[in-house]
Design an enzyme around this catalytic site. Structure first.
Site, PDB file in Angstrom:
ATOM      1  N   TYR A 170       0.833  -1.205   0.000  1.00  0.00           N
ATOM      2  CA  TYR A 170       0.000   0.000   0.000  1.00  0.00           C
ATOM      3  C   TYR A 170       0.869   1.258   0.000  1.00  0.00           C
ATOM      4  O   TYR A 170       0.608   2.211  -0.747  1.00  0.00           O
ATOM      5  CB  TYR A 170      -0.902  -0.037   1.225  1.00  0.00           C
ATOM      6  CG  TYR A 170      -1.816   1.145   1.402  1.00  0.00           C
ATOM      7  CD1 TYR A 170      -2.956   1.296   0.614  1.00  0.00           C
ATOM      8  CD2 TYR A 170      -1.564   2.091   2.390  1.00  0.00           C
ATOM      9  CE1 TYR A 170      -3.810   2.372   0.790  1.00  0.00           C
ATOM     10  CE2 TYR A 170      -2.412   3.170   2.577  1.00  0.00           C
ATOM     11  CZ  TYR A 170      -3.532   3.305   1.783  1.00  0.00           C
ATOM     12  OH  TYR A 170      -4.373   4.381   1.963  1.00  0.00           O
ATOM     13  N   LYS A 174       0.936   4.178  -2.903  1.00  0.00           N
ATOM     14  CA  LYS A 174       0.602   5.562  -2.590  1.00  0.00           C
ATOM     15  C   LYS A 174       1.786   6.504  -2.846  1.00  0.00           C
ATOM     16  O   LYS A 174       1.581   7.673  -3.211  1.00  0.00           O
ATOM     17  CB  LYS A 174       0.124   5.667  -1.145  1.00  0.00           C
ATOM     18  CG  LYS A 174      -1.238   5.027  -0.899  1.00  0.00           C
ATOM     19  CD  LYS A 174      -2.323   5.621  -1.789  1.00  0.00           C
ATOM     20  CE  LYS A 174      -3.726   5.199  -1.400  1.00  0.00           C
ATOM     21  NZ  LYS A 174      -4.754   5.748  -2.311  1.00  0.00           N
TER      22      LYS A 174
END
Length: 294
Positions: A170, A174
């Protein structure tokens, strides 16, 4: 309430729940016609019924205009069709809010290839594909003398800016979105497009269970900032990442050149240690990775 977005057309991805839903409602309250995209997946990415119809009904209940879209935003052709739906339904496109995503949190050494691919796909490719097709439309409009005051708001995260323990995949996605934002802002500025990103903080189903969320901000606390960035008024702001934590907004500085030293010639390995240690002593300490207790 003033309507910042009267007459403008927006797409919000992942708008069936949480932060995306709050964005769609806020943009509609400010006068935008909204394509409410939601593929309908669980927190871990499994297919389930989409609540996008409920969001559209809520927008219509206060006199707004909205339509459901069920595209998988990481599917290149479906992303193109989503952009085309906005144009065909509402006569154009002015705003793209890339928000869709899910998590499959694991420590790095426990992360499977499937988990890595799924998270990178929905976050990173799921930002690229809509942005690419929207950008092509805005470029064509500009070349035809119909340049639009177009706005893109991407969704990064503190995990992508400072890192987050147990969220390698993640965080990588991002961080990629933050870098994509910087490059797209430069490339698309010539067509009248601004590209910014937010790093939202909110209690949602993505944060529930991961840590104590009792004091976290609400999803809708992020949306007024998105509405302003989506407005024509924000035309001089681009290539920025704004963190939002309830009542606090912070402009993130990102990577920047720090202390340096020119050796005048190729470095010898034995000389690197002393020089690099001196430079590290001069540089500010990095912010701690989330979850490390720093």
């Amino acid at each position: 309430m003033s309507k910042l977005l009267e007459g403008r057309v927006a797409i919000v991805t992942g708008a069936g729940r949480g932060i995306g839903r709050a964005h769609a409602l806020e943009l509609a309250r400010h006068g935008a016609a909204v394509v409410v995209n939601d593929f309908g997946v669980s927190l871990a990415g499994e297919k389930e019924d989409s609540p996008a119809h409920d969001v559209v009904a809520e927008i219509e209940s206060f006199g707004g205009r909205a339509v459901v879209n069920g595209a998988d935003v990481a599917d290149f052709a479906q992303a193109e069709a989503m952009v085309r739906q906005a144009i065909d339904t509402f006569g154009g496109l002015d705003i793209l809010v890339n928000n869709a995503g899910f998590v499959r949190d694991r420590m790095l050494v426990n992360t499977s290839e499937e988990e890595w691919d799924a998270v990178i796909r929905v976050h990173l490719k799921g930002h690229f594909a809509p942005l690419r097709h929207a950008g092509a439309y805005w470029r064509a409009e500009a070349k035809e003398g119909r340049q639009r005051a177009a706005r893109v708001i991407n969704t990064s995260s503190g995990a992508g800016l400072q890192g987050s323990l147990g969220q390698t995949t993640y965080s990588a996605a991002k961080a990629g979105i933050a870098a994509m934002t910087l490059v797209a802002a430069v490339e698309m500025g010539r067509y009248g497009v601004t590209v910014n990103a937010i790093a939202p903080v909110a209690k949602t189903r993505m944060t529930d269970g991961a840590f104590d969320t009792s004091e976290m901000a609400l999803p809708e606390d992020n949306s007024p900032i998105v509405a302003w960035l989506a407005s024509e008024e924000a035309g001089d702001v681009t290539g920025r990442v704004v963190e939002i934590d309830g009542s606090v907004i912070t402009v993130e500085n990102g990577w920047a050149h720090g202390p340096s030293r020119d050796n005048g010639t190729r470095w010898e390995a034995g000389a690197v240690g002393p020089a690099l240690r001196e430079l590290l002593a001069e540089a500010p300490a990095p912010e701690p990775v989330y979850g490390t207790g720093g």
